[in-house]
Design an enzyme around this catalytic site. Structure first.
Site, PDB file in Angstrom:
ATOM      1  N   ASN A 195      10.185   4.674   2.900  1.00 13.04           N
ATOM      2  CA  ASN A 195       9.969   4.120   4.229  1.00 13.04           C
ATOM      3  C   ASN A 195      11.191   3.336   4.701  1.00 13.04           C
ATOM      4  O   ASN A 195      12.034   2.921   3.910  1.00 13.04           O
ATOM      5  CB  ASN A 195       8.776   3.143   4.196  1.00 13.04           C
ATOM      6  CG  ASN A 195       7.456   3.836   3.970  1.00 13.04           C
ATOM      7  OD1 ASN A 195       6.947   4.513   4.842  1.00 13.04           O
ATOM      8  ND2 ASN A 195       6.890   3.649   2.790  1.00 13.04           N
TER       9      ASN A 195
ATOM     10  N   HIS B 263       6.315   4.576  12.722  1.00 10.35           N
ATOM     11  CA  HIS B 263       6.414   4.508  11.259  1.00 10.35           C
ATOM     12  C   HIS B 263       7.468   5.526  10.828  1.00 10.35           C
ATOM     13  O   HIS B 263       7.210   6.725  10.806  1.00 10.35           O
ATOM     14  CB  HIS B 263       5.041   4.847  10.657  1.00 10.35           C
ATOM     15  CG  HIS B 263       4.969   4.775   9.168  1.00 10.35           C
ATOM     16  ND1 HIS B 263       4.109   3.917   8.516  1.00 10.35           N
ATOM     17  CD2 HIS B 263       5.613   5.472   8.195  1.00 10.35           C
ATOM     18  CE1 HIS B 263       4.238   4.090   7.204  1.00 10.35           C
ATOM     19  NE2 HIS B 263       5.146   5.034   6.992  1.00 10.35           N
TER      20      HIS B 263
ATOM     21  N   CYS C 286       5.122   9.702   0.554  1.00 11.16           N
ATOM     22  CA  CYS C 286       3.765  10.248   0.612  1.00 11.16           C
ATOM     23  C   CYS C 286       3.529  11.136  -0.606  1.00 11.16           C
ATOM     24  O   CYS C 286       4.298  12.072  -0.848  1.00 11.16           O
ATOM     25  CB  CYS C 286       3.583  11.059   1.899  1.00 11.16           C
ATOM     26  SG  CYS C 286       1.954  11.827   2.002  1.00 11.16           S
TER      27      CYS C 286
ATOM     28  N   HIS D  59      10.539   7.082   8.227  1.00 12.43           N
ATOM     29  CA  HIS D  59      11.147   7.222   6.908  1.00 12.43           C
ATOM     30  C   HIS D  59      12.640   7.469   7.117  1.00 12.43           C
ATOM     31  O   HIS D  59      13.050   7.995   8.150  1.00 12.43           O
ATOM     32  CB  HIS D  59      10.506   8.374   6.133  1.00 12.43           C
ATOM     33  CG  HIS D  59       9.127   8.068   5.652  1.00 12.43           C
ATOM     34  ND1 HIS D  59       8.742   8.202   4.341  1.00 12.43           N
ATOM     35  CD2 HIS D  59       8.009   7.634   6.313  1.00 12.43           C
ATOM     36  CE1 HIS D  59       7.461   7.864   4.212  1.00 12.43           C
ATOM     37  NE2 HIS D  59       7.008   7.516   5.392  1.00 12.43           N
TER      38      HIS D  59
ATOM     39  N   ARG E  28       0.830  -1.212   0.000  1.00 10.07           N
ATOM     40  CA  ARG E  28       0.000   0.000   0.000  1.00 10.07           C
ATOM     41  C   ARG E  28       0.863   1.261   0.000  1.00 10.07           C
ATOM     42  O   ARG E  28       0.984   1.955  -0.989  1.00 10.07           O
ATOM     43  CB  ARG E  28      -0.943  -0.020   1.215  1.00 10.07           C
ATOM     44  CG  ARG E  28      -2.086   1.009   1.127  1.00 10.07           C
ATOM     45  CD  ARG E  28      -1.741   2.395   1.621  1.00 10.07           C
ATOM     46  NE  ARG E  28      -1.327   2.430   3.011  1.00 10.07           N
ATOM     47  CZ  ARG E  28      -0.862   3.513   3.614  1.00 10.07           C
ATOM     48  NH1 ARG E  28      -0.741   4.650   2.939  1.00 10.07           N
ATOM     49  NH2 ARG E  28      -0.473   3.469   4.886  1.00 10.07           N
ATOM     50  N   ASP E  29       1.529   1.529   1.098  1.00  9.35           N
ATOM     51  CA  ASP E  29       2.322   2.745   1.225  1.00  9.35           C
ATOM     52  C   ASP E  29       3.534   2.720   0.298  1.00  9.35           C
ATOM     53  O   ASP E  29       3.963   3.757  -0.205  1.00  9.35           O
ATOM     54  CB  ASP E  29       2.768   2.895   2.685  1.00  9.35           C
ATOM     55  CG  ASP E  29       3.294   4.279   3.006  1.00  9.35           C
ATOM     56  OD1 ASP E  29       3.082   5.200   2.208  1.00  9.35           O
ATOM     57  OD2 ASP E  29       3.918   4.435   4.073  1.00  9.35           O
TER      58      ASP E  29
END
Length: 317
Positions: free
Chosen positions: A265, A223, A256, A225, A27-28
């Site tokens: 990420n 989460h 993003c 990066h 997804r991300d």
């Protein structure tokens, strides 16, 4: 994988014995790719990650195709995965930005969803077209209906450590947003360092801020990066603070689409190597994740940014 391709294990006293890796690559990791990835490739990526032992794999987002064209095939993907892997597919989390997204998830019998909030005013406007306060009016009916339907809801909070428009974000502001999501019915908060500017001291301060507000570390996920190369340093600070769930993306994919300074990420492989070296249980087959990331990098037409993938892709199995 040869012994030379595994880190030496030296446990560090005081750290959690076990960690959950929350895989966000499908997804991300893929949402910001310009070239559309075929649905069957996405499905194979999910299956490979599950086979590697990752306990949670976030599959897609039921966002409007206008905003994230890469994920326009969300329903097709989840329908195909259900046909391929059965009931397991219904436990794969998906992002639902609003009530319509939840409708689509419920229609498919999915059991885990997530909503995405902002810790700052500017990003709430750019990402959600809401203010910091009015974003909750959008989430409230979605979360309430999901919980009433027996669906677990995760709350993502973006820009928890720094915002490219507003600068450093006060701890109290992040805690206030997170508490609102928990009060609405979210079972877990994922605190995002969306542009990768967090430092270890900030991580400890934010976890302590939540603790002071009555939110234990076991309700939190982190989460990170790796924009400034601090992701694993920040994981270490999180472990010291008692957090045991970490988001990561296979091969370091992702960013993003609404924050141009948000680079990849934290790579799942880098996190697995790091945890393995500390003797922390995670249940993930490192070689299998490296193989999955190398395979996906081939489909994307570029090498993985993960340091561990680059190293181990060249080492003997």
């Amino acid at each position: 994988m040869s012994d030379l391709a595994l880190p030496m294990v030296v446990p560090e006293p005081g750290l959690p014995p076990k960690v959950t890796i929350y895989e966000v690559g499908p997804r991300d990791g893929l949402q910001n790719e310009q070239a559309l990835v075929p649905t069957e490739v996405k499905a194979a990526f999910v299956r490979r990650l599950l086979a590697a032992g990752l306990p949670i794999v976030e599959a897609t987002s039921f966002v409007h195709p206008k905003w994230v064209p890469q994920l326009a095939d969300a329903a097709e993907l989840m329908t195909g995965l259900t046909a391929e892997i059965g009931d397991t597919a219904r436990d794969l989390p998906v992002l639902v930005p609003n009530d319509r997204g939840l409708d689509r998830a419920l229609e498919l019998g999915l059991r885990h969803v997530a909503v995405f909030a902002s810790a700052t005013e500017t990003f709430a406007a750019k990402n959600l077209n809401r203010t910091l306060e009015t974003q909750f009016a959008m989430f409230e009916p979605t979360v309430a209906r999901a919980v009433a339907s027996g669906v677990d809801v995760r709350g993502y909070v973006s820009m928890c450590f720094g915002d490219p428009w507003e600068g450093p974000v006060p701890v109290d502001q992040v805690v206030a947003v997170g508490r609102r999501l928990l009060d609405l019915g979210c079972h877990q908060l994922s605190l995002g360092d969306t542009i990768g500017v967090a430092t270890a001291g900030q991580v400890r301060a934010l976890v302590a801020g939540f603790a002071a507000a009555g939110v234990a570390a076991d309700r939190l996920a982190l989460h990170f990066h790796d924009t400034y190369g601090q992701a694993l340093t920040n994981v270490h600070a999180g472990l010291q603070a008692g957090v045991t769930t970490y988001d990561a993306s296979a091969g370091g994919l992702g960013g993003c689409p609404y924050a141009k300074s948000a680079t990849g990420n934290l790579a799942t492989e880098d996190l697995v190597w790091f945890l393995t070296g500390l003797g922390i249980e995670h249940g993930v087959d490192l070689r299998a994740v490296v193989d999955a990331s190398t395979w996906m990098a081939g489909h994307l037409g570029r090498p993985s940014p993960s340091a561990v993938v680059r190293a181990l892709a060249q080492s003997p199995a």
